[in-house]
Design a protein around this motif. Structure first.
Motif, PDB file in Angstrom:
ATOM      1  N   GLY A 106     -11.529  -6.452  -0.196  1.00 25.27           N
ATOM      2  CA  GLY A 106     -11.029  -6.041  -1.321  1.00 25.27           C
ATOM      3  C   GLY A 106     -10.698  -4.548  -1.549  1.00 25.27           C
ATOM      4  O   GLY A 106     -10.389  -4.503  -3.033  1.00 25.27           O
ATOM      5  N   GLN A 107     -10.693  -3.926  -0.639  1.00 25.57           N
ATOM      6  CA  GLN A 107     -10.704  -2.312  -0.993  1.00 25.57           C
ATOM      7  C   GLN A 107      -9.276  -2.190   0.042  1.00 25.57           C
ATOM      8  O   GLN A 107      -8.758  -2.630   0.933  1.00 25.57           O
ATOM      9  N   HIS A 108      -9.192  -0.540  -0.198  1.00 24.42           N
ATOM     10  CA  HIS A 108      -7.879   0.000   0.399  1.00 24.42           C
ATOM     11  C   HIS A 108      -8.632   0.647   1.885  1.00 24.42           C
ATOM     12  O   HIS A 108      -9.575   0.427   2.201  1.00 24.42           O
ATOM     13  N   LEU A 109      -7.668   0.724   2.510  1.00 26.94           N
ATOM     14  CA  LEU A 109      -7.784   1.402   4.055  1.00 26.94           C
ATOM     15  C   LEU A 109      -8.447   2.685   4.028  1.00 26.94           C
ATOM     16  O   LEU A 109      -8.174   3.592   3.184  1.00 26.94           O
TER      17      LEU A 109
ATOM     18  N   PHE B  26      -4.688   6.281   1.730  1.00 25.48           N
ATOM     19  CA  PHE B  26      -4.259   5.035   1.337  1.00 25.48           C
ATOM     20  C   PHE B  26      -4.703   4.724  -0.190  1.00 25.48           C
ATOM     21  O   PHE B  26      -5.681   5.104  -0.551  1.00 25.48           O
ATOM     22  N   GLY B  27      -3.785   4.217  -0.876  1.00 24.13           N
ATOM     23  CA  GLY B  27      -3.941   3.951  -2.117  1.00 24.13           C
ATOM     24  C   GLY B  27      -4.752   2.566  -2.109  1.00 24.13           C
ATOM     25  O   GLY B  27      -4.825   1.737  -1.086  1.00 24.13           O
ATOM     26  N   PRO B  28      -5.174   1.887  -3.197  1.00 20.77           N
ATOM     27  CA  PRO B  28      -5.863   0.792  -3.176  1.00 20.77           C
ATOM     28  C   PRO B  28      -5.142  -0.586  -3.008  1.00 20.77           C
ATOM     29  O   PRO B  28      -5.591  -1.821  -2.855  1.00 20.77           O
ATOM     30  N   GLY B  29      -3.734  -0.643  -3.106  1.00 23.75           N
ATOM     31  CA  GLY B  29      -2.919  -1.685  -2.880  1.00 23.75           C
ATOM     32  C   GLY B  29      -2.533  -2.362  -4.035  1.00 23.75           C
ATOM     33  O   GLY B  29      -3.241  -2.193  -5.207  1.00 23.75           O
TER      34      GLY B  29
ATOM     35  N   TYR C 235      -8.711   2.673  11.204  1.00 23.65           N
ATOM     36  CA  TYR C 235      -8.900   2.608   9.822  1.00 23.65           C
ATOM     37  C   TYR C 235      -9.628   1.400   9.633  1.00 23.65           C
ATOM     38  O   TYR C 235      -9.790   0.357  10.375  1.00 23.65           O
TER      39      TYR C 235
ATOM     40  N   GLN D   2     -10.916  -1.390   6.634  1.00 25.51           N
ATOM     41  CA  GLN D   2     -10.533  -2.004   5.354  1.00 25.51           C
ATOM     42  C   GLN D   2     -11.760  -3.194   4.775  1.00 25.51           C
ATOM     43  O   GLN D   2     -11.811  -4.174   5.549  1.00 25.51           O
TER      44      GLN D   2
ATOM     45  N   PHE E  35       0.765  -1.226   0.209  1.00 27.71           N
ATOM     46  CA  PHE E  35      -0.234  -0.105  -0.112  1.00 27.71           C
ATOM     47  C   PHE E  35       0.917   1.343   0.006  1.00 27.71           C
ATOM     48  O   PHE E  35       1.928   1.262   0.630  1.00 27.71           O
TER      49      PHE E  35
END
Lengths: 112, 113
Positions: B41-44, A103-106, B36, B38, A90
């Motif tokens: 399947g998604q970002h934080l 944060f980005g999507p990873g 945070y 999550q 990330f």
């Protein structure tokens, strides 16, 4: 509007290869980070850059090299990939005086 | 050493049940605290944060957290969970100067419809 974007989203590669992950933020932030999330979902900081200058470098193997061409971009290059590098990476960014990290999507990296 | 500990690895609740997720931290100095979330399947995404002031902070989607300095705790609460709250929840801490986030190991919340 994508605030923090990463490419690619998925990366499958073989041991020994070299690969890069790119990160871009359009929030105008001056600090960017790379985190690694392992298979148990544990998140750990790897690097942090502020205005293109490295400020945090955790105990990460030398095979990992971050590069920040400008304050909106922080790329991660990994040499000689190993099985243990498989994880979700990330990218994040923050404005120093607010400390909130976005944060980005990873990027899910799988090394076979 | 700086660390964050989340008490529960996996919590399973029915819809409308109340939620409390524990978080304790060990950090030498004044801290900023975060929760945070999550989704699968998604970002934080940031749920809420505490920097200073009122120790009871309210975040998005009806979540709140209370900072208890004497207990080094920052527990997350929601009075009535929904199926859509199913996600992984992370507590995190950083120094008041900012910098790296130290994360807890995460708590997986499963809400049964």
């Amino acid at each position: 509007d994508t605030a923090v974007s990463q490419t690619p989203k998925y990366l499958v590669t073989q041991m020994g290869n070299d690969k890069s992950i790119k990160c871009e933020q359009n929030l105008g932030h001056d600090t960017m980070y790379w985190y690694k999330q392992d298979s148990k979902k544990f998140l750990k900081i790897m690097f942090s850059y502020n205005n293109k200058e490295l400020i945090i470098n955790e105990t990460v193997p030398n095979r990992f090299s971050p590069k920040s061409p400008d304050k909106a971009h922080l790329n991660l290059h990994i040499n000689s990939l190993e099985l243990g590098d498989s994880a979700v990476y990330f990218c994040a960014s923050s404005q120093r005086d607010t400390y909130e990290q976005y944060f980005g999507p990873g990027t899910r990296l799988t090394v076979t | 050493a700086q660390s964050v500990s989340q008490h529960n690895h996996h919590v399973i609740l029915s819809e409308a049940a109340s939620l409390e997720l524990g978080c304790n931290y060990s950090y030498g100095g004044t801290v900023n605290l975060f929760w945070y979330v999550q989704y699968p399947g998604q970002h934080l995404q940031l749920l809420l944060k505490y920097f200073s002031g009122d120790p009871l902070v309210k975040g998005i989607k009806g979540f709140e957290a209370e900072f208890i300095k004497s207990k080094f705790s920052f527990n997350l609460r929601k009075p009535s969970v929904q199926w859509s709250d199913t996600a992984e929840y992370f507590c995190a801490v950083t120094s008041i100067q900012g910098g790296k986030l130290i994360f807890g190991q995460g708590t997986e919340l499963s809400v049964k419809p």
